[in-house]
Design a protein around this motif. Structure first.
Motif, PDB file in Angstrom:
ATOM      1  N   GLN A  46      -5.424  15.623   6.010  1.00  0.00           N
ATOM      2  CA  GLN A  46      -5.937  16.376   6.343  1.00  0.00           C
ATOM      3  C   GLN A  46      -6.917  16.834   6.872  1.00  0.00           C
ATOM      4  OE1 GLN A  46      -6.701  14.440   3.818  1.00  0.00           O
ATOM      5  NE2 GLN A  46      -8.421  13.717   3.336  1.00  0.00           N
ATOM      6  N   ALA A  47      -7.380  15.909   8.228  1.00  0.00           N
ATOM      7  CA  ALA A  47      -8.348  15.567   8.729  1.00  0.00           C
ATOM      8  C   ALA A  47      -7.628  16.788  10.405  1.00  0.00           C
ATOM      9  CB  ALA A  47      -8.649  14.457   8.835  1.00  0.00           C
ATOM     10  N   LYS A  48      -8.807  16.879  11.370  1.00  0.00           N
ATOM     11  CA  LYS A  48      -8.291  17.583  12.345  1.00  0.00           C
ATOM     12  C   LYS A  48      -9.120  16.672  13.350  1.00  0.00           C
ATOM     13  CE  LYS A  48      -6.206  21.254  10.004  1.00  0.00           C
ATOM     14  NZ  LYS A  48      -5.106  21.720  10.557  1.00  0.00           N
ATOM     15  N   PRO A  49      -8.235  16.132  14.228  1.00  0.00           N
ATOM     16  CA  PRO A  49      -6.673  15.615  14.146  1.00  0.00           C
ATOM     17  C   PRO A  49      -6.205  14.916  12.478  1.00  0.00           C
ATOM     18  CG  PRO A  49      -7.438  14.727  16.165  1.00  0.00           C
ATOM     19  CD  PRO A  49      -8.116  15.546  15.885  1.00  0.00           C
ATOM     20  N   PRO A  50      -5.480  14.353  12.770  1.00  0.00           N
ATOM     21  CA  PRO A  50      -5.180  13.777  10.979  1.00  0.00           C
ATOM     22  C   PRO A  50      -5.338  12.476  12.221  1.00  0.00           C
ATOM     23  CG  PRO A  50      -3.433  15.222  11.339  1.00  0.00           C
ATOM     24  CD  PRO A  50      -3.851  15.313  12.730  1.00  0.00           C
ATOM     25  N   VAL A  51      -5.536  11.358  11.030  1.00  0.00           N
ATOM     26  CA  VAL A  51      -5.967   9.445  11.159  1.00  0.00           C
ATOM     27  C   VAL A  51      -4.835   9.089  11.094  1.00  0.00           C
ATOM     28  CG1 VAL A  51      -7.413   7.926  10.564  1.00  0.00           C
ATOM     29  CG2 VAL A  51      -8.449  10.770  10.519  1.00  0.00           C
ATOM     30  N   CYS A  52      -4.509   8.363  12.056  1.00  0.00           N
ATOM     31  CA  CYS A  52      -3.414   7.145  12.012  1.00  0.00           C
ATOM     32  C   CYS A  52      -4.022   5.962  12.003  1.00  0.00           C
ATOM     33  CB  CYS A  52      -2.322   7.862  12.633  1.00  0.00           C
ATOM     34  SG  CYS A  52      -1.476   9.637  11.834  1.00  0.00           S
ATOM     35  N   LYS A  53      -3.398   4.834  11.696  1.00  0.00           N
ATOM     36  CA  LYS A  53      -3.190   3.480  11.397  1.00  0.00           C
ATOM     37  C   LYS A  53      -2.491   2.900  11.472  1.00  0.00           C
ATOM     38  CE  LYS A  53      -6.137   0.103   9.256  1.00  0.00           C
ATOM     39  NZ  LYS A  53      -6.866   0.179   8.160  1.00  0.00           N
ATOM     40  N   ILE A  54      -2.157   1.869  12.490  1.00  0.00           N
ATOM     41  CA  ILE A  54      -1.131   0.598  12.815  1.00  0.00           C
ATOM     42  C   ILE A  54      -1.572  -0.164  11.741  1.00  0.00           C
ATOM     43  CG2 ILE A  54      -0.496  -0.787  14.489  1.00  0.00           C
ATOM     44  CD1 ILE A  54      -0.996   1.690  16.948  1.00  0.00           C
ATOM     45  N   MET A  55      -0.266  -0.089  11.152  1.00  0.00           N
ATOM     46  CA  MET A  55      -0.626  -1.434  10.021  1.00  0.00           C
ATOM     47  C   MET A  55       0.895  -1.785   9.570  1.00  0.00           C
ATOM     48  SD  MET A  55      -1.799   0.313   6.191  1.00  0.00           S
ATOM     49  CE  MET A  55      -3.428   0.932   7.097  1.00  0.00           C
ATOM     50  N   ASP A  56       1.332  -3.360   8.705  1.00  0.00           N
ATOM     51  CA  ASP A  56       2.036  -3.322   7.487  1.00  0.00           C
ATOM     52  C   ASP A  56       2.546  -2.295   6.816  1.00  0.00           C
ATOM     53  OD1 ASP A  56       4.920  -4.363   6.754  1.00  0.00           O
ATOM     54  OD2 ASP A  56       3.340  -6.519   6.713  1.00  0.00           O
ATOM     55  N   TYR A  57       2.819  -1.624   6.333  1.00  0.00           N
ATOM     56  CA  TYR A  57       3.237  -0.895   5.430  1.00  0.00           C
ATOM     57  C   TYR A  57       3.614  -1.756   4.376  1.00  0.00           C
ATOM     58  CZ  TYR A  57       3.850   3.536   2.649  1.00  0.00           C
ATOM     59  OH  TYR A  57       3.853   4.284   2.165  1.00  0.00           O
ATOM     60  N   GLY A  58       4.780  -2.765   4.437  1.00  0.00           N
ATOM     61  CA  GLY A  58       4.759  -2.902   3.128  1.00  0.00           C
ATOM     62  C   GLY A  58       4.231  -3.990   2.379  1.00  0.00           C
ATOM     63  N   LYS A  59       3.066  -4.717   3.219  1.00  0.00           N
ATOM     64  CA  LYS A  59       1.991  -5.753   3.394  1.00  0.00           C
ATOM     65  C   LYS A  59       0.455  -4.380   2.351  1.00  0.00           C
ATOM     66  CE  LYS A  59      -1.195  -9.247   4.338  1.00  0.00           C
ATOM     67  NZ  LYS A  59      -2.699  -8.904   4.954  1.00  0.00           N
ATOM     68  N   PHE A  60       0.741  -3.297   2.876  1.00  0.00           N
ATOM     69  CA  PHE A  60       0.160  -2.389   2.530  1.00  0.00           C
ATOM     70  C   PHE A  60       0.137  -2.244   1.036  1.00  0.00           C
ATOM     71  CE2 PHE A  60      -1.118   2.050   2.134  1.00  0.00           C
ATOM     72  CZ  PHE A  60      -2.425   2.022   1.348  1.00  0.00           C
ATOM     73  N   LYS A  61       1.122  -1.482   0.762  1.00  0.00           N
ATOM     74  CA  LYS A  61       1.503  -1.103  -0.604  1.00  0.00           C
ATOM     75  C   LYS A  61       2.412  -2.659  -1.526  1.00  0.00           C
ATOM     76  CE  LYS A  61       4.480   1.903  -1.852  1.00  0.00           C
ATOM     77  NZ  LYS A  61       4.204   3.772  -2.091  1.00  0.00           N
ATOM     78  N   PHE A  62       2.552  -3.491  -1.031  1.00  0.00           N
ATOM     79  CA  PHE A  62       2.089  -4.839  -2.240  1.00  0.00           C
ATOM     80  C   PHE A  62       1.037  -4.771  -2.368  1.00  0.00           C
ATOM     81  CE2 PHE A  62       1.411  -9.389  -2.668  1.00  0.00           C
ATOM     82  CZ  PHE A  62       2.024  -9.950  -3.760  1.00  0.00           C
ATOM     83  N   ASP A  63       0.039  -4.627  -1.401  1.00  0.00           N
ATOM     84  CA  ASP A  63      -1.486  -5.163  -1.996  1.00  0.00           C
ATOM     85  C   ASP A  63      -2.448  -3.636  -2.955  1.00  0.00           C
ATOM     86  OD1 ASP A  63      -1.665  -7.311  -0.662  1.00  0.00           O
ATOM     87  OD2 ASP A  63      -2.383  -6.549   1.263  1.00  0.00           O
ATOM     88  N   ALA A  64      -1.603  -3.001  -2.614  1.00  0.00           N
ATOM     89  CA  ALA A  64      -1.625  -1.732  -3.790  1.00  0.00           C
ATOM     90  C   ALA A  64      -1.668  -1.657  -4.767  1.00  0.00           C
ATOM     91  CB  ALA A  64      -1.421  -0.582  -3.210  1.00  0.00           C
ATOM     92  N   THR A  65      -0.257  -2.311  -5.112  1.00  0.00           N
ATOM     93  CA  THR A  65       0.690  -2.309  -6.101  1.00  0.00           C
ATOM     94  C   THR A  65      -0.545  -3.408  -7.093  1.00  0.00           C
ATOM     95  OG1 THR A  65       2.033  -3.798  -5.899  1.00  0.00           O
ATOM     96  CG2 THR A  65       2.415  -2.004  -5.875  1.00  0.00           C
ATOM     97  N   LYS A  66      -0.796  -4.756  -6.009  1.00  0.00           N
ATOM     98  CA  LYS A  66      -1.718  -6.240  -6.587  1.00  0.00           C
ATOM     99  C   LYS A  66      -2.884  -4.789  -7.695  1.00  0.00           C
ATOM    100  CE  LYS A  66      -2.363 -10.536  -5.513  1.00  0.00           C
ATOM    101  NZ  LYS A  66      -1.774 -11.274  -4.902  1.00  0.00           N
ATOM    102  N   LYS A  67      -3.546  -4.617  -6.872  1.00  0.00           N
ATOM    103  CA  LYS A  67      -5.195  -4.188  -7.426  1.00  0.00           C
ATOM    104  C   LYS A  67      -4.593  -3.335  -8.666  1.00  0.00           C
ATOM    105  CE  LYS A  67      -7.198  -4.114  -2.875  1.00  0.00           C
ATOM    106  NZ  LYS A  67      -7.629  -3.447  -1.689  1.00  0.00           N
ATOM    107  N   GLU A  68      -3.640  -2.778  -8.534  1.00  0.00           N
ATOM    108  CA  GLU A  68      -3.205  -1.486  -9.621  1.00  0.00           C
ATOM    109  C   GLU A  68      -2.914  -2.403 -10.956  1.00  0.00           C
ATOM    110  OE1 GLU A  68      -0.094   1.251 -10.924  1.00  0.00           O
ATOM    111  OE2 GLU A  68      -0.604   2.092  -8.729  1.00  0.00           O
ATOM    112  N   LYS A  69      -2.696  -3.268 -10.585  1.00  0.00           N
ATOM    113  CA  LYS A  69      -2.408  -4.521 -11.763  1.00  0.00           C
ATOM    114  C   LYS A  69      -3.701  -5.478 -12.558  1.00  0.00           C
ATOM    115  CE  LYS A  69       2.744  -5.250 -11.158  1.00  0.00           C
ATOM    116  NZ  LYS A  69       3.808  -7.154 -10.666  1.00  0.00           N
ATOM    117  N   GLU A  70      -4.297  -5.284 -11.266  1.00  0.00           N
ATOM    118  CA  GLU A  70      -5.463  -5.957 -11.521  1.00  0.00           C
ATOM    119  C   GLU A  70      -6.096  -5.302 -12.513  1.00  0.00           C
ATOM    120  OE1 GLU A  70      -7.437  -9.933 -11.679  1.00  0.00           O
ATOM    121  OE2 GLU A  70      -5.401  -9.713 -10.716  1.00  0.00           O
TER     122      GLU A  70
END
Length: 163
Positions: A46-70
Protein backbone atom coordinates in the motif's frame (compact mmCIF):
# COMPACT_ATOMS: atom_id res chain seq x y z
CA UNK A 1 3.98 -11.21 -3.74
CA UNK A 2 7.43 -12.52 -4.46
CA UNK A 3 9.99 -12.29 -7.28
CA UNK A 4 8.37 -12.12 -10.76
CA UNK A 5 4.87 -11.57 -9.35
CA UNK A 6 5.81 -7.97 -8.52
CA UNK A 7 4.55 -5.78 -11.39
CA UNK A 8 5.40 -2.25 -10.14
CA UNK A 9 7.86 -0.04 -12.06
CA UNK A 10 9.94 0.98 -9.06
CA UNK A 11 10.07 -0.03 -5.40
CA UNK A 12 11.69 1.08 -2.17
CA UNK A 13 14.26 -1.66 -1.52
CA UNK A 14 15.50 -2.97 1.81
CA UNK A 15 18.61 -5.13 1.62
CA UNK A 16 19.13 -8.60 3.09
CA UNK A 17 20.91 -7.15 6.14
CA UNK A 18 18.07 -4.69 6.89
CA UNK A 19 19.66 -1.54 5.46
CA UNK A 20 17.69 0.67 3.11
CA UNK A 21 19.01 0.64 -0.47
CA UNK A 22 16.57 3.26 -1.73
CA UNK A 23 14.12 3.56 -4.62
CA UNK A 24 15.16 1.31 -7.51
CA UNK A 25 13.48 -0.32 -10.49
CA UNK A 26 11.99 -3.79 -10.06
CA UNK A 27 14.49 -5.26 -12.55
CA UNK A 28 17.40 -3.87 -10.52
CA UNK A 29 15.89 -5.14 -7.25
CA UNK A 30 15.31 -8.59 -8.78
CA UNK A 31 18.93 -8.65 -10.05
CA UNK A 32 20.24 -7.79 -6.56
CA UNK A 33 18.08 -10.54 -5.03
CA UNK A 34 19.29 -13.11 -7.60
CA UNK A 35 22.95 -12.19 -6.95
CA UNK A 36 22.56 -12.95 -3.26
CA UNK A 37 20.50 -16.16 -3.97
CA UNK A 38 17.49 -14.76 -2.06
CA UNK A 39 13.92 -13.73 -2.92
CA UNK A 40 12.45 -10.29 -3.51
CA UNK A 41 9.36 -10.01 -1.29
CA UNK A 42 6.80 -7.17 -1.32
CA UNK A 43 6.16 -6.39 2.36
CA UNK A 44 4.17 -3.13 2.13
CA UNK A 45 2.12 -3.00 -1.10
CA UNK A 46 0.00 0.00 0.00
CA UNK A 47 3.01 2.36 0.33
CA UNK A 48 4.05 4.76 -2.43
CA UNK A 49 6.29 3.33 -3.85
CA UNK A 50 5.74 -0.22 -2.54
CA UNK A 51 8.34 -1.54 -0.09
CA UNK A 52 10.21 -4.72 -1.01
CA UNK A 53 12.81 -6.65 0.95
CA UNK A 54 15.47 -9.12 -0.06
CA UNK A 55 15.09 -12.23 2.13
CA UNK A 56 14.85 -16.01 2.14
CA UNK A 57 11.08 -16.42 1.69
CA UNK A 58 11.00 -20.11 2.70
CA UNK A 59 12.75 -19.36 6.00
CA UNK A 60 10.42 -16.37 6.55
CA UNK A 61 7.30 -18.55 6.10
CA UNK A 62 8.75 -21.26 8.37
CA UNK A 63 9.47 -18.73 11.15
CA UNK A 64 5.99 -17.21 10.79
CA UNK A 65 4.24 -20.59 11.19
CA UNK A 66 6.51 -21.45 14.12
CA UNK A 67 5.59 -18.19 15.89
CA UNK A 68 1.89 -18.85 15.21
CA UNK A 69 2.10 -22.35 16.72
CA UNK A 70 3.92 -20.96 19.78
CA UNK A 71 1.21 -18.30 20.24
CA UNK A 72 -1.51 -20.97 20.03
CA UNK A 73 0.24 -23.05 22.70
CA UNK A 74 0.20 -20.17 25.15
CA UNK A 75 -3.52 -19.45 24.69
CA UNK A 76 -5.71 -20.38 27.64
CA UNK A 77 -9.11 -21.71 26.65
CA UNK A 78 -11.78 -20.89 29.18
CA UNK A 79 -14.40 -23.57 29.55
CA UNK A 80 -17.75 -23.36 31.29
CA UNK A 81 -18.40 -25.99 33.95
CA UNK A 82 -21.96 -26.55 35.12
CA UNK A 83 -23.16 -27.31 38.64
CA UNK A 84 -26.77 -28.57 38.71
CA UNK A 85 -28.78 -28.17 41.88
CA UNK A 86 -32.26 -29.32 42.78
CA UNK A 87 -34.78 -27.01 44.44
CA UNK A 88 -34.99 -29.48 47.36
CA UNK A 89 -31.21 -29.93 47.87
CA UNK A 90 -29.94 -30.42 51.43
CA UNK A 91 -27.26 -28.20 53.03
CA UNK A 92 -24.40 -30.74 53.00
CA UNK A 93 -25.05 -31.66 49.36
CA UNK A 94 -25.08 -27.97 48.46
CA UNK A 95 -21.76 -27.43 50.27
CA UNK A 96 -20.17 -30.34 48.39
CA UNK A 97 -21.29 -28.97 45.04
CA UNK A 98 -20.09 -25.48 45.93
CA UNK A 99 -16.65 -26.84 46.90
CA UNK A 100 -16.43 -28.30 43.39
CA UNK A 101 -17.47 -24.93 41.93
CA UNK A 102 -14.78 -23.28 44.06
CA UNK A 103 -12.13 -25.65 42.57
CA UNK A 104 -13.33 -24.84 39.05
CA UNK A 105 -13.12 -21.09 39.70
CA UNK A 106 -9.63 -21.41 41.17
CA UNK A 107 -8.45 -23.27 38.06
CA UNK A 108 -9.73 -20.38 35.88
CA UNK A 109 -12.94 -21.87 34.48
CA UNK A 110 -16.32 -20.17 34.41
CA UNK A 111 -19.08 -21.93 36.36
CA UNK A 112 -22.78 -22.04 35.51
CA UNK A 113 -24.90 -22.81 38.55
CA UNK A 114 -28.34 -24.15 37.61
CA UNK A 115 -31.33 -24.96 39.79
CA UNK A 116 -33.58 -27.48 38.07
CA UNK A 117 -37.29 -27.47 38.93
CA UNK A 118 -39.37 -30.65 38.63
CA UNK A 119 -43.14 -30.87 38.69
CA UNK A 120 -44.74 -28.67 41.34
CA UNK A 121 -41.38 -27.13 42.32
CA UNK A 122 -42.03 -24.58 39.54
CA UNK A 123 -44.50 -22.90 41.90
CA UNK A 124 -41.65 -22.06 44.32
CA UNK A 125 -39.23 -20.13 42.13
CA UNK A 126 -38.19 -18.03 45.15
CA UNK A 127 -36.49 -21.20 46.54
CA UNK A 128 -34.29 -21.27 43.44
CA UNK A 129 -33.38 -17.60 43.87
CA UNK A 130 -32.53 -18.26 47.54
CA UNK A 131 -30.26 -21.17 46.56
CA UNK A 132 -28.44 -19.12 43.93
CA UNK A 133 -27.97 -16.19 46.33
CA UNK A 134 -26.62 -18.57 48.98
CA UNK A 135 -24.23 -20.06 46.41
CA UNK A 136 -23.02 -16.59 45.38
CA UNK A 137 -22.50 -15.67 49.04
CA UNK A 138 -20.21 -18.70 49.51
CA UNK A 139 -18.35 -18.14 46.21
CA UNK A 140 -17.99 -14.33 46.43
CA UNK A 141 -14.25 -14.45 47.21
CA UNK A 142 -13.54 -16.74 44.25
CA UNK A 143 -15.75 -15.27 41.53
CA UNK A 144 -18.31 -12.69 40.46
CA UNK A 145 -21.74 -13.22 38.92
CA UNK A 146 -22.01 -12.01 35.31
CA UNK A 147 -25.74 -11.26 35.60
CA UNK A 148 -28.73 -11.77 37.85
CA UNK A 149 -30.36 -15.23 38.04
CA UNK A 150 -32.69 -15.84 35.12
CA UNK A 151 -35.31 -18.47 34.44
CA UNK A 152 -34.81 -20.56 31.28
CA UNK A 153 -37.63 -23.06 30.88
CA UNK A 154 -37.58 -25.41 33.88
CA UNK A 155 -34.21 -24.24 35.21
CA UNK A 156 -32.88 -21.05 36.73
CA UNK A 157 -29.22 -20.26 36.21
CA UNK A 158 -26.40 -17.84 36.87
CA UNK A 159 -22.92 -17.63 35.31
CA UNK A 160 -19.95 -17.01 37.62
CA UNK A 161 -16.59 -15.75 36.33
CA UNK A 162 -13.34 -16.25 38.26
CA UNK A 163 -11.74 -13.22 39.91
Amino acid sequence: MINEQIRDKEVRLIGADGEQVGIVSVKEAQRLANESNLDLVKIAPQAKPPVCKIMDYGKFKFDATKKEKEARKKQKTISVKEIRLSASIQTNDLNTKLRNAQKFLQSGDKVKISVVFRGREMMHKERGIELLEEAMEQLKEFGDADAKPKLEGKSMGILVSPK
